[in-house]
Design a protein around this motif. Structure first.
Motif, PDB file in Angstrom:
ATOM      1  N   GLY A 140      -0.545   4.706   5.976  1.00  0.00           N
ATOM      2  CA  GLY A 140       0.528   3.861   6.500  1.00  0.00           C
ATOM      3  C   GLY A 140       0.804   4.096   7.973  1.00  0.00           C
ATOM      4  N   VAL A 141       0.910   5.361   8.350  1.00  0.00           N
ATOM      5  CA  VAL A 141       1.189   5.696   9.751  1.00  0.00           C
ATOM      6  C   VAL A 141       0.024   5.281  10.645  1.00  0.00           C
ATOM      7  N   LEU A 142      -1.184   5.596  10.216  1.00  0.00           N
ATOM      8  CA  LEU A 142      -2.358   5.248  11.013  1.00  0.00           C
ATOM      9  C   LEU A 142      -2.462   3.742  11.220  1.00  0.00           C
ATOM     10  N   TYR A 143      -2.235   2.985  10.171  1.00  0.00           N
ATOM     11  CA  TYR A 143      -2.349   1.535  10.279  1.00  0.00           C
ATOM     12  C   TYR A 143      -1.280   0.963  11.208  1.00  0.00           C
ATOM     13  N   VAL A 144      -0.043   1.380  11.014  1.00  0.00           N
ATOM     14  CA  VAL A 144       1.042   0.838  11.837  1.00  0.00           C
ATOM     15  C   VAL A 144       0.844   1.208  13.312  1.00  0.00           C
ATOM     16  N   LEU A 145       0.503   2.450  13.571  1.00  0.00           N
ATOM     17  CA  LEU A 145       0.314   2.868  14.966  1.00  0.00           C
ATOM     18  C   LEU A 145      -0.997   2.359  15.554  1.00  0.00           C
ATOM     19  N   GLY A 146      -2.094   2.566  14.825  1.00  0.00           N
ATOM     20  CA  GLY A 146      -3.418   2.267  15.350  1.00  0.00           C
ATOM     21  C   GLY A 146      -3.807   0.811  15.314  1.00  0.00           C
ATOM     22  N   MET A 147      -3.142   0.013  14.497  1.00  0.00           N
ATOM     23  CA  MET A 147      -3.455  -1.411  14.444  1.00  0.00           C
ATOM     24  C   MET A 147      -2.295  -2.222  15.018  1.00  0.00           C
ATOM     25  N   PHE A 148      -1.130  -2.136  14.408  1.00  0.00           N
ATOM     26  CA  PHE A 148      -0.018  -3.004  14.808  1.00  0.00           C
ATOM     27  C   PHE A 148       0.508  -2.683  16.211  1.00  0.00           C
ATOM     28  N   ARG A 207      -8.375  -0.679  16.868  1.00  0.00           N
ATOM     29  CA  ARG A 207      -7.837  -1.388  15.696  1.00  0.00           C
ATOM     30  C   ARG A 207      -8.833  -1.390  14.545  1.00  0.00           C
ATOM     31  N   THR A 208     -10.109  -1.543  14.854  1.00  0.00           N
ATOM     32  CA  THR A 208     -11.155  -1.538  13.827  1.00  0.00           C
ATOM     33  C   THR A 208     -11.181  -0.195  13.109  1.00  0.00           C
ATOM     34  N   ILE A 209     -11.201   0.869  13.876  1.00  0.00           N
ATOM     35  CA  ILE A 209     -11.254   2.214  13.287  1.00  0.00           C
ATOM     36  C   ILE A 209      -9.985   2.512  12.498  1.00  0.00           C
ATOM     37  N   ALA A 210      -8.824   2.207  13.065  1.00  0.00           N
ATOM     38  CA  ALA A 210      -7.559   2.471  12.372  1.00  0.00           C
ATOM     39  C   ALA A 210      -7.475   1.700  11.057  1.00  0.00           C
ATOM     40  N   SER A 211      -7.868   0.437  11.071  1.00  0.00           N
ATOM     41  CA  SER A 211      -7.814  -0.378   9.853  1.00  0.00           C
ATOM     42  C   SER A 211      -8.791   0.126   8.801  1.00  0.00           C
ATOM     43  N   THR A 212      -9.976   0.523   9.223  1.00  0.00           N
ATOM     44  CA  THR A 212     -10.995   1.013   8.290  1.00  0.00           C
ATOM     45  C   THR A 212     -10.566   2.328   7.659  1.00  0.00           C
ATOM     46  N   VAL A 213     -10.092   3.246   8.472  1.00  0.00           N
ATOM     47  CA  VAL A 213      -9.668   4.551   7.949  1.00  0.00           C
ATOM     48  C   VAL A 213      -8.429   4.401   7.071  1.00  0.00           C
ATOM     49  N   ALA A 214      -7.489   3.545   7.467  1.00  0.00           N
ATOM     50  CA  ALA A 214      -6.309   3.306   6.626  1.00  0.00           C
ATOM     51  C   ALA A 214      -6.715   2.726   5.275  1.00  0.00           C
ATOM     52  N   CYS A 215      -7.661   1.811   5.270  1.00  0.00           N
ATOM     53  CA  CYS A 215      -8.173   1.242   4.018  1.00  0.00           C
ATOM     54  C   CYS A 215      -8.711   2.353   3.129  1.00  0.00           C
ATOM     55  N   ALA A 216      -9.524   3.231   3.704  1.00  0.00           N
ATOM     56  CA  ALA A 216     -10.104   4.349   2.941  1.00  0.00           C
ATOM     57  C   ALA A 216      -9.007   5.277   2.417  1.00  0.00           C
ATOM     58  N   LEU A 217      -7.998   5.539   3.220  1.00  0.00           N
ATOM     59  CA  LEU A 217      -6.888   6.407   2.784  1.00  0.00           C
ATOM     60  C   LEU A 217      -6.100   5.763   1.643  1.00  0.00           C
ATOM     61  N   PHE A 218      -5.861   4.465   1.717  1.00  0.00           N
ATOM     62  CA  PHE A 218      -5.156   3.796   0.624  1.00  0.00           C
ATOM     63  C   PHE A 218      -5.994   3.807  -0.652  1.00  0.00           C
TER      64      PHE A 218
END
Length: 161
Positions: free
Chosen positions: A93-101, A143-154
């Motif tokens: 959640g944190v990675l996605y919000v910070l690294g993507m949004f 954004r690509t890396i943050a979204s990919t890693v967040a997906c894997a974490l979820f």
């Protein structure tokens, strides 16, 4: 009931992150390169058309919905820290919000706005376009890396539950 809701939010976030990671990956790996090859005025016109169209598409509900559910999952994880998958849920959640949004709002959107305001045929647009291709793409990699890693974490959080 709450467990089912959390699991549903995890699935929605994982799928949303995956969809957006794929979109950003496409821009990072070939779309921006192709736009850079077609000439300044045409490249600017094409990117401006993409930027207008994307905010009128299904992209926006997925973009905003995934951001909201990712933030909610990070907050929920803080209150359920001892449960399996909570660390992955919080990190995703944190990675996605910070690294993507946040990256999108602070870097990509202002670059898009500057491009939209430029006269594609002007000399000024030439330096703007060169900087745009480099800077926008670099932040898109983030954004690509943050979204990919967040997906894997979820997905890891789902598996741990």
């Amino acid at each position: 009931m709450l467990q089912m809701l959390i699991t549903g939010l995890l699935w929605f976030s994982a799928i949303g992150c995956g969809l957006l990671a794929g979109l950003y990956f496409a821009f990072s790996t070939f779309v921006m390169t192709a736009l850079g090859r077609i000439g300044q005025a045409s490249g600017i016109a094409a990117m401006n058309a993409i930027n207008v169209t994307i905010v009128q598409s299904l992209f926006m509900p997925i973009f905003l919905g995934t951001t909201a559910t990712s933030a909610a999952l990070a907050a929920i994880a803080l209150f359920r820290w001892s449960e399996p998958g909570a660390i992955a849920m919080a990190a995703g959640g944190v990675l996605y919000v910070l690294g993507m949004f946040i990256v999108t709002m602070i870097f990509n959107v202002p670059l898009n706005n500057a491009l939209a305001a430029a006269d594609p045929a002007s000399q000024e647009a030439a330096s703007l376009w060169a900087r745009y291709l480099t800077d926008w793409t670099w932040w898109n990699h983030v954004r690509t890396i943050a979204s990919t890693v967040a997906c894997a974490l979820f997905i890891a959080a789902i598996a741990a539950r």
